[in-house]
Write an enzyme that holds these catalytic residues in place. Sequence first.
Site, PDB file in Angstrom:
ATOM      1  CG  ASN A 162      -1.942  -1.137   1.162  1.00  0.00           C
ATOM      2  OD1 ASN A 162      -2.934  -1.039   0.444  1.00  0.00           O
ATOM      3  ND2 ASN A 162      -1.684  -2.222   1.893  1.00  0.00           N
ATOM      4  CD  GLU A 163       4.752   1.629  -2.799  1.00  0.00           C
ATOM      5  OE1 GLU A 163       5.089   2.365  -1.859  1.00  0.00           O
ATOM      6  OE2 GLU A 163       5.550   0.859  -3.371  1.00  0.00           O
ATOM      7  N   PRO A 164       2.182   5.266  -0.917  1.00  0.00           N
ATOM      8  CG  PRO A 164       3.956   6.739  -0.541  1.00  0.00           C
ATOM      9  CD  PRO A 164       3.650   5.335  -0.974  1.00  0.00           C
TER      10      PRO A 164
END
Length: 640
Positions: A162-164
């Site tokens: 879950n990236e920025p």
Amino acid sequence: MPRLNFLEETRFEKLPVSVYKNEQEASVQIAARIAKIIRKKQKKGENAVLGLATGATPVIMYAELVRLHKEEGLSFKNVITFNLDEYYPMQPDSAQSYVYFMNEQLFNHVDIKKENIHIPDGTLKKEEIIDFCLNYEKKIEAAGGLDLQVLGIGRTGHIGFNEPGSAPNSGTRLVTLDDLTRRDASRDFGGKENVPTKAITMGIGTIFKAREIVLMAWSKKKAPIVRKAVEGEISGDVPATYLQLSEHVEFILDTSAASELTRFDTPWLVKDCQWDHQLIKKAVIWLSNKVNKPVLKLTEEDYNNNGMAQLITQRGSAYDINIHIFNKLQHTITGWPGGKPNADDSQRPERAAPAKKRVLIFAPHPDDDVISMGGTFIRLVDQGHDVHVAYQTSGSTAVWDHDVLRYMEFAIDISKSINGNAEKLMDTYEKMRVFIEQKNPNQTDLPEIRDVKAFIRKSEAIAGARYCGLEDDHIHFMNLPFYETGKKEKKPVMDNDIEMTKTLLQKIKPHQIYAAGDFSDPHGTHVICFNIILEAMNQIRLKEKWTKDCWLWMYRGAWHEFATSEIEMAVPLSPNEVQRKRNAIFKHQSQKDSPVFPGDDEREFWVRAEERNRETAIHYDHLGLADYEAMEAFVRWKFD
């Protein structure tokens, strides 16, 4: 009262944090926690449902779970697992696959039922992914939900993948990986260009449904993002901050990963301190930078307004403290890294005697010497010391395949010119070319290719050391056996690695050892090489008299630099010396422009070195000391 004091100490922390001495102790505790859940569920005749993570962080934890299974009878027959993520696309038998990882680290070694293992499928067609992700969520729910979710944290603040920008209520889905995430994975794939751009990951909303969440982080490399996640404001820019909203989460850290939390980094802001010399030095430098004043201009008001009133109360006036720290900083600066002959050395970082020292510079890779301490290396030689350099590994994994073919083509032409015959070389060249064309990411090279890569690095190292002023008999190539495998996996350190190091130390009997003390290199080679030196010294220190006069200095520079408060010897470099250092680095042509393993810093190594050396000089200047062109920094290792 003790609990109140602890709450005050951790008041900047917005979720529970436990800190352990090292990752071994922490991993064992997490494994025990998982085992407790499994056994509790077994007694009830229920399944234990675990959310599992991959990567380097949980490896020791999985090893402990395997030990508990084999030695203490922990059964996994009632365990159902759901992994956080998988690269996409990805074949399950690939060495980079998380299916492969989990089998190697855990599943192949315990009695878990294969039908109870769930890992996102990297082989799906794109049109199948949405349905797969929905079913993944349903399977978790059908199993009764996650009892415990294990997490790591990426340097972008991602949990799972879950990236920025990820939403707090996101579910399992296909995502695009951040460039930094791909750079961090590049070593596993033999280069960033081979890292998939996408992955399938559980969402933050999925993670939040777990009844317990444990996030683990080790090493100084993770310290900045850990501080943001624990003490920062909740933001989609750092997805791990969403964990502050959970009542069931705990961060489990080693001391290095926790080092930038307020209670460890600037403890005077949250508690009364035991003011030893090192803490005073760190605090005064911090205060100087915060109020943007030289050390000698700090006032009692500056101390009082920035949480340091206790220091004034205990240690006297601001004036006295300022003078004391200024002098300590001044005394770290020396133009004589081998000691100044016939001089008072009571306030100098190195001893005056003997005037001409035997010096042994260890370099984990064949360019670490000139990158990290090239200016000091040259100065030690210029000042007449008996300097040796030892290249601990061949560095062969960090050479591009196309360079191998180029050098082979050169060798073939030379052979034809001299002998008129290059048939054997041409046969070998063709074998190499075919292999390279068919080579998989991170595949172990043919022995012939590894040899040529090692020859390239060796020739460059010889050129660099000669430029620094060494004769060939003072240049040593150790080729420690632990390194001589593929790009990713290395052999464990064996007795022969240590014996080879002991033999060299006993031959030279150095008064000074210089060794790489920056343990954030992406290879992990620096810390291994440093520990080999320590073990070798520990085995001979009590037996051989010369070791009593041997000091070990750690250098950094290729990957990061010592904090100003840590520096015990700072060697200033003139503009001419900076240029000479640059010339020495330039001898390593295979590492210029775009090295195989650049880490998270895309600057060329010579640029990194110059800018870090300049930054160190600027820090000293801002503290009110002399303004030098550049400085190389060292910290002395204290043997027990």
